[in-house]
Design an enzyme around this catalytic site. Sequence first.
Site, PDB file in Angstrom:
ATOM      1  N   ASP A  35       0.983 -31.767 -35.597  1.00 40.28           N
ATOM      2  CA  ASP A  35       0.799 -30.469 -36.247  1.00 40.28           C
ATOM      3  C   ASP A  35      -0.692 -30.242 -36.482  1.00 40.28           C
ATOM      4  O   ASP A  35      -1.326 -30.968 -37.249  1.00 40.28           O
ATOM      5  CB  ASP A  35       1.574 -30.457 -37.572  1.00 40.28           C
ATOM      6  CG  ASP A  35       1.432 -29.152 -38.343  1.00 40.28           C
ATOM      7  OD1 ASP A  35       0.843 -28.191 -37.800  1.00 40.28           O
ATOM      8  OD2 ASP A  35       1.908 -29.092 -39.492  1.00 40.28           O
ATOM      9  N   ASP A  44      -3.193 -27.298 -37.750  1.00 39.00           N
ATOM     10  CA  ASP A  44      -3.313 -25.991 -38.397  1.00 39.00           C
ATOM     11  C   ASP A  44      -4.774 -25.558 -38.338  1.00 39.00           C
ATOM     12  O   ASP A  44      -5.657 -26.296 -38.779  1.00 39.00           O
ATOM     13  CB  ASP A  44      -2.840 -26.083 -39.848  1.00 39.00           C
ATOM     14  CG  ASP A  44      -2.564 -24.725 -40.473  1.00 39.00           C
ATOM     15  OD1 ASP A  44      -3.364 -23.791 -40.223  1.00 39.00           O
ATOM     16  OD2 ASP A  44      -1.565 -24.585 -41.194  1.00 39.00           O
ATOM     17  N   ASP A  73      -1.881 -33.244 -39.161  1.00 49.03           N
ATOM     18  CA  ASP A  73      -1.123 -33.524 -40.380  1.00 49.03           C
ATOM     19  C   ASP A  73      -0.287 -34.782 -40.154  1.00 49.03           C
ATOM     20  O   ASP A  73       0.808 -34.728 -39.581  1.00 49.03           O
ATOM     21  CB  ASP A  73      -0.230 -32.336 -40.736  1.00 49.03           C
ATOM     22  CG  ASP A  73       0.377 -32.462 -42.130  1.00 49.03           C
ATOM     23  OD1 ASP A  73       0.515 -33.599 -42.617  1.00 49.03           O
ATOM     24  OD2 ASP A  73       0.720 -31.424 -42.729  1.00 49.03           O
TER      25      ASP A  73
END
EC number: 2.7.7.-
Length: 324
Positions: free
Chosen positions: A94, A96, A274
């Site tokens: 992940d 972001d 993450d």
Amino acid sequence: MFSKATLKERRQYYREEWSTKDMPDFILKDLKKREFGFDHNGKGPNDRYKVFRGSESLKKFLRYKAPFAAYISVAFYNNPRRREDWQKAEYIFDVDAKDIPIRSCQCDGVCEVCLGQALEIVNSLIDTLQDDLGLNNIHLVYSGRGYHIRILDEEMMTSGSELRSEVLKYVAGAEVPKSNFFNPDISNKSFNFEHFSIPVGYSKIFTDKLKYNIQHLVGNEELDEINPKLMKDIIKYRHHLDNDNWGYFKRDIGPRRYKNLTEAMARVNLSTIDAKVSIDLKRILRLPSSLHSKVSMKCMEVKNRETFDPLQEAVPKFVEERGE
């Protein structure tokens, strides 16, 4: 663009634009084995443990509820309503855009520049997953303000958190490669090879990421072990890296400060992803095809990661009607 969607806009999206055809095949084929979760008011996915036997029942739910956010589990269960009898789980990376520690845009949220940087990062991660680890059942999803790499290779799907953590550290470049090598066949001598002198394997992964980070520094980042003087010198001498002259760069930075730099960048590499998501075997992620209401963008599968442009392909019709 990137402003919050109203309830009216959410209803418009799910009633006029959303389609089961926009859901990836890897989601559709095992729909009934996954847990769904929903956020109806922007305060988090409190409506959990939902199960849908098929796409039509999901369609009716989304049209009726127009949720603020829709999520689906990475895990497969025999009893997803209770999250019981776990079978396996996708392996996730992940990234972001708003959480990238070194961002050349310096914006407060997300923008075209940091979304482009996030795509560069996930493309690099996918290349490593494929070329170094031989994984090939990989899907890329644009989340609305970043990207999810969703890996469905069976050896990773059935792995535990410990293996997932080790793979994460390798792919991310989260540890400085060792430089001292002991050879008992040559008079028990020890040899020193810097990471940048070994153009293969993990050393190359780390070197490429180190170079990428250095070239994207603006100068006002606050990074552990990099004081303002070192930051100034990194930017002053990074021109050496245009031609991969790492020896000159290390000479001008100084060996001790260079060690501080590499250790700091190893931490940056890990924080770009993450890690909690990667090792979680029961995580829920945004449902591809759903609306990311915080930024009014579609969460969608990326068909071509080399040409994908979220500002062209992931903008709902209601945003265009706003005139933004």
